[in-house]
Motif scaffolding. Structure first.
Motif, PDB file in Angstrom:
ATOM      1  N   GLY A  10      33.646  32.751 -37.554  1.00 60.61           N
ATOM      2  CA  GLY A  10      34.958  32.246 -37.958  1.00 60.61           C
ATOM      3  C   GLY A  10      35.055  32.300 -39.471  1.00 60.61           C
ATOM      4  N   ARG A  11      35.714  31.314 -40.051  1.00 53.99           N
ATOM      5  CA  ARG A  11      35.926  31.327 -41.504  1.00 53.99           C
ATOM      6  C   ARG A  11      34.603  31.362 -42.263  1.00 53.99           C
ATOM      7  NH1 ARG A  11      40.257  26.763 -40.283  1.00 53.99           N
ATOM      8  NH2 ARG A  11      38.608  26.447 -38.766  1.00 53.99           N
ATOM      9  N   MET A  12      33.657  30.509 -41.882  1.00 58.62           N
ATOM     10  CA  MET A  12      32.382  30.453 -42.614  1.00 58.62           C
ATOM     11  C   MET A  12      31.522  31.689 -42.345  1.00 58.62           C
ATOM     12  SD  MET A  12      32.211  27.987 -44.668  1.00 58.62           S
ATOM     13  CE  MET A  12      30.503  28.260 -45.074  1.00 58.62           C
ATOM     14  N   ASP A  32      29.413  35.916 -31.579  1.00 60.33           N
ATOM     15  CA  ASP A  32      30.643  35.116 -31.525  1.00 60.33           C
ATOM     16  C   ASP A  32      31.452  35.646 -30.349  1.00 60.33           C
ATOM     17  OD1 ASP A  32      32.716  33.509 -33.778  1.00 60.33           O
ATOM     18  OD2 ASP A  32      33.583  34.539 -32.060  1.00 60.33           O
ATOM     19  N   ASN A  34      34.508  35.873 -29.981  1.00 60.90           N
ATOM     20  CA  ASN A  34      35.627  36.722 -30.427  1.00 60.90           C
ATOM     21  C   ASN A  34      35.175  38.122 -30.823  1.00 60.90           C
ATOM     22  OD1 ASN A  34      37.644  34.677 -30.146  1.00 60.90           O
ATOM     23  ND2 ASN A  34      36.759  33.715 -31.964  1.00 60.90           N
ATOM     24  N   THR A  56      30.558  25.949 -33.100  1.00 56.99           N
ATOM     25  CA  THR A  56      31.049  24.662 -32.570  1.00 56.99           C
ATOM     26  C   THR A  56      29.856  23.973 -31.890  1.00 56.99           C
ATOM     27  OG1 THR A  56      31.664  25.695 -30.488  1.00 56.99           O
ATOM     28  CG2 THR A  56      33.377  25.555 -32.154  1.00 56.99           C
ATOM     29  N   LYS A  59      27.724  24.868 -27.670  1.00 55.87           N
ATOM     30  CA  LYS A  59      26.567  25.676 -27.257  1.00 55.87           C
ATOM     31  C   LYS A  59      25.427  25.591 -28.265  1.00 55.87           C
ATOM     32  CE  LYS A  59      27.875  27.393 -23.359  1.00 55.87           C
ATOM     33  NZ  LYS A  59      29.060  28.192 -23.264  1.00 55.87           N
ATOM     34  N   GLY A  77      25.003  24.752 -40.000  1.00 59.03           N
ATOM     35  CA  GLY A  77      26.126  24.211 -40.781  1.00 59.03           C
ATOM     36  C   GLY A  77      27.152  23.529 -39.900  1.00 59.03           C
ATOM     37  N   THR A  79      29.077  21.025 -37.719  1.00 54.45           N
ATOM     38  CA  THR A  79      29.058  19.552 -37.765  1.00 54.45           C
ATOM     39  C   THR A  79      29.612  18.984 -36.452  1.00 54.45           C
ATOM     40  OG1 THR A  79      31.229  19.565 -38.840  1.00 54.45           O
ATOM     41  CG2 THR A  79      29.291  19.459 -40.276  1.00 54.45           C
ATOM     42  N   GLY A 102      22.575  20.907 -42.408  1.00 53.99           N
ATOM     43  CA  GLY A 102      23.340  20.480 -43.577  1.00 53.99           C
ATOM     44  C   GLY A 102      24.776  20.193 -43.212  1.00 53.99           C
ATOM     45  N   PHE A 105      26.765  22.166 -47.461  1.00 48.01           N
ATOM     46  CA  PHE A 105      25.790  22.993 -48.176  1.00 48.01           C
ATOM     47  C   PHE A 105      26.151  23.213 -49.643  1.00 48.01           C
ATOM     48  CE2 PHE A 105      24.290  24.170 -43.914  1.00 48.01           C
ATOM     49  CZ  PHE A 105      22.924  24.069 -44.136  1.00 48.01           C
ATOM     50  N   LYS A 141      40.443  21.573 -39.067  1.00 48.75           N
ATOM     51  CA  LYS A 141      39.113  20.977 -38.898  1.00 48.75           C
ATOM     52  C   LYS A 141      39.047  20.219 -37.574  1.00 48.75           C
ATOM     53  CE  LYS A 141      35.544  18.214 -41.166  1.00 48.75           C
ATOM     54  NZ  LYS A 141      34.455  19.096 -40.762  1.00 48.75           N
ATOM     55  N   ARG A 214      35.547  27.851 -49.919  1.00 53.48           N
ATOM     56  CA  ARG A 214      34.387  27.671 -49.042  1.00 53.48           C
ATOM     57  C   ARG A 214      33.134  28.360 -49.572  1.00 53.48           C
ATOM     58  NH1 ARG A 214      35.413  27.075 -43.456  1.00 53.48           N
ATOM     59  NH2 ARG A 214      37.215  25.730 -43.272  1.00 53.48           N
TER      60      ARG A 214
HETATM   61  N1  LIG Z   1      27.826  22.423 -43.455  1.00 60.68           N
HETATM   62  C1  LIG Z   1      28.788  22.913 -44.248  1.00 60.68           C
HETATM   63  O1  LIG Z   1      28.611  23.090 -45.466  1.00 60.68           O
HETATM   64  C2  LIG Z   1      30.086  23.303 -43.612  1.00 60.68           C
HETATM   65  C3  LIG Z   1      31.103  23.921 -44.353  1.00 60.68           C
HETATM   66  C4  LIG Z   1      32.241  24.353 -43.681  1.00 60.68           C
HETATM   67  C5  LIG Z   1      32.348  24.173 -42.302  1.00 60.68           C
HETATM   68  N2  LIG Z   1      31.352  23.559 -41.622  1.00 60.68           N
HETATM   69  C6  LIG Z   1      31.352  23.382 -40.152  1.00 60.68           C
HETATM   70  O2  LIG Z   1      31.003  24.640 -39.582  1.00 60.68           O
HETATM   71  C7  LIG Z   1      31.650  24.813 -38.331  1.00 60.68           C
HETATM   72  C8  LIG Z   1      32.439  26.108 -38.342  1.00 60.68           C
HETATM   73  O3  LIG Z   1      33.439  26.054 -39.337  1.00 60.68           O
HETATM   74  P1  LIG Z   1      34.472  27.249 -39.530  1.00 60.68           P
HETATM   75  O4  LIG Z   1      35.462  26.746 -40.518  1.00 60.68           O
HETATM   76  O5  LIG Z   1      33.772  28.541 -39.795  1.00 60.68           O
HETATM   77  O6  LIG Z   1      35.142  27.255 -38.064  1.00 60.68           O
HETATM   78  P2  LIG Z   1      35.894  28.423 -37.309  1.00 60.68           P
HETATM   79  O7  LIG Z   1      36.665  29.273 -38.275  1.00 60.68           O
HETATM   80  O8  LIG Z   1      36.638  27.772 -36.174  1.00 60.68           O
HETATM   81  O9  LIG Z   1      34.718  29.332 -36.748  1.00 60.68           O
HETATM   82  C9  LIG Z   1      33.891  28.981 -35.698  1.00 60.68           C
HETATM   83  C10 LIG Z   1      33.626  30.271 -34.932  1.00 60.68           C
HETATM   84  O10 LIG Z   1      32.536  30.070 -34.041  1.00 60.68           O
HETATM   85  C11 LIG Z   1      32.884  30.627 -32.787  1.00 60.68           C
HETATM   86  N3  LIG Z   1      32.127  30.044 -31.688  1.00 60.68           N
HETATM   87  C12 LIG Z   1      32.423  29.027 -30.860  1.00 60.68           C
HETATM   88  N4  LIG Z   1      31.433  28.817 -29.970  1.00 60.68           N
HETATM   89  C13 LIG Z   1      30.478  29.734 -30.239  1.00 60.68           C
HETATM   90  C14 LIG Z   1      29.212  30.055 -29.672  1.00 60.68           C
HETATM   91  N5  LIG Z   1      28.752  29.373 -28.607  1.00 60.68           N
HETATM   92  N6  LIG Z   1      28.483  31.060 -30.179  1.00 60.68           N
HETATM   93  C15 LIG Z   1      28.940  31.750 -31.232  1.00 60.68           C
HETATM   94  N7  LIG Z   1      30.147  31.522 -31.805  1.00 60.68           N
HETATM   95  C16 LIG Z   1      30.905  30.526 -31.331  1.00 60.68           C
HETATM   96  C17 LIG Z   1      34.362  30.322 -32.690  1.00 60.68           C
HETATM   97  O11 LIG Z   1      34.958  31.080 -31.652  1.00 60.68           O
HETATM   98  P3  LIG Z   1      36.285  30.466 -30.915  1.00 60.68           P
HETATM   99  O12 LIG Z   1      37.385  30.667 -31.888  1.00 60.68           O
HETATM  100  O13 LIG Z   1      36.386  31.290 -29.674  1.00 60.68           O
HETATM  101  O14 LIG Z   1      35.981  29.005 -30.643  1.00 60.68           O
HETATM  102  C18 LIG Z   1      34.820  30.715 -34.089  1.00 60.68           C
HETATM  103  O15 LIG Z   1      34.983  32.125 -34.221  1.00 60.68           O
HETATM  104  C19 LIG Z   1      32.464  23.539 -38.130  1.00 60.68           C
HETATM  105  O16 LIG Z   1      31.680  22.624 -37.378  1.00 60.68           O
HETATM  106  C20 LIG Z   1      32.670  23.013 -39.551  1.00 60.68           C
HETATM  107  O17 LIG Z   1      32.880  21.612 -39.591  1.00 60.68           O
HETATM  108  C21 LIG Z   1      30.234  23.112 -42.245  1.00 60.68           C
END
Ligand SMILES: NC(=O)c1ccc[n+]([C@@H]2O[C@H](COP(=O)([O-])OP(=O)(O)OC[C@H]3O[C@@H](n4cnc5c(N)ncnc54)[C@H](OP(=O)(O)O)[C@@H]3O)[C@@H](O)[C@H]2O)c1
Length: 247
Positions: A10-12, A32, A34, A56, A59, A77, A79, A102, A105, A141, A214
């Motif tokens: 996804g975005r990250m 992923d 997608n 997410t 899984k 990463g 959460t 984390g 991060f 979020k 990000r």
């Molecule tokens: N620790 C940090 O510094 C930090 C910073 C930013 C974000 N985050 C956290 O990181 C997570 C992701 O953020 P994001 O903004 O990148 O979210 P996002 O754009 O929604 O990306 C998540 C991606 O993971 C995919 N996904 C879902 N289940 C999966 C699986 N079982 N195996 C592989 N891929 C799967 C999703 O597909 P679908 O669209 O089909 O669900 C989506 O493409 C969130 O929990 C967010 O809170 C943490």
């Protein structure tokens, strides 16, 4: 160059891919739904050293088990699952592998944790000051409060004896003196804003961290993966970030 596998594109995940070469790592696998590529026990992971998971929570444990079983390491990463941290630590030890978790991060945020730690130690002795916080994130979020807000709250609770419990919910009553209120706002495209305020009858101090984008999270996760590639064990990023950056 260490070889990284991404769980979640996804975005990250996409951003980590985009900046990977500039940060001396190579993305060799992407899982992923997608991208029509789901991690399973049949997946060949031989070209990956460390996985970075920004997906997410659903899984997370199943994927972690597959990765650790194949003797690969994992930076998490994602959460919204920290009530099960102990279970993840057990999994790490079961397979004698390496995990870094984390909630944030970004190096700036981890420096912010240190500042909050220092400030709350100081205000512990200054009884005129109340303390509370609030955080804002983009409308996409999934979890609330942020993992970062929970971390900031626990730092404050550890240091300010007159506060004993974090209160993240909307209140339909007066806040109790021992409660630390930390509110969450969701909307717009905000990458992440966290505020802590110390307020007395005489003045107000506001500590603020605002992520501009990000990229700080992505770079932090990559540096964590490089660090982990040489080690085993279960680590919280906030506990090792000073070591990673030789602070
Ligand atoms: N620790 C940090 O510094 C930090 C910073 C930013 C974000 N985050 C956290 O990181 C997570 C992701 O953020 P994001 O903004 O990148 O979210 P996002 O754009 O929604 O990306 C998540 C991606 O993971 C995919 N996904 C879902 N289940 C999966 C699986 N079982 N195996 C592989 N891929 C799967 C999703 O597909 P679908 O669209 O089909 O669900 C989506 O493409 C969130 O929990 C967010 O809170 C943490």
């Amino acid at each position: 160059m260490i070889r990284i596998g991404l769980i979640g594109y996804g975005r990250m995940g996409k951003l980590i891919h985009e900046i990977s070469e500039d940060n001396d790592v190579k993305i060799t696998q992407i899982f992923d739904p997608n991208e029509h590529n789901i991690l399973s026990s049949n997946s060949n992971l031989s070209d990956v050293e460390v996985f970075i998971d920004f997906s997410t929570p659903e899984k997370l444990f199943a994927n972690a088990e597959i990765i650790l079983k194949k003797n690969k390491k994992l930076v998490i990463g994602t959460t919204g699952w920290y009530e099960n941290l102990g279970k993840m630590e057990n999994l790490c030890h079961k397979y004698d592998s390496g995990i870094i978790v984390g909630g944030n991060f970004s190096v700036g945020m981890n420096a912010f944790y240190e500042i909050i730690n220092y400030a709350s130690k100081l205000f512990n002795k200054l009884n005129d000051y109340d303390v509370y916080g609030w955080e804002q994130h983009h409308s996409g979020k999934a979890d609330s409060p942020s993992g970062t807000a929970k971390e900031i709250s626990s730092i404050i609770l550890n240091n300010i004896e007159r506060k004993t419990i974090a209160q993240f919910d909307k209140l339909d009553r007066k806040i109790k003196p021992e409660e630390l209120h930390f509110a969450s706002i969701r909307g717009g495209r905000i990458s992440g804003i966290h505020n802590v305020q110390f307020d007395s009858p005489f003045d107000t101090l506001t500590l603020n961290h605002s992520a501009k984008n990000r990229q700080g999270f992505a770079i932090g996760a990559i540096e964590a993966a490089k660090w982990l590639s040489q080690r085993k064990g279960f680590y919280m990023y906030k506990d090792i970030f000073k070591g990673i950056y030789n602070l």
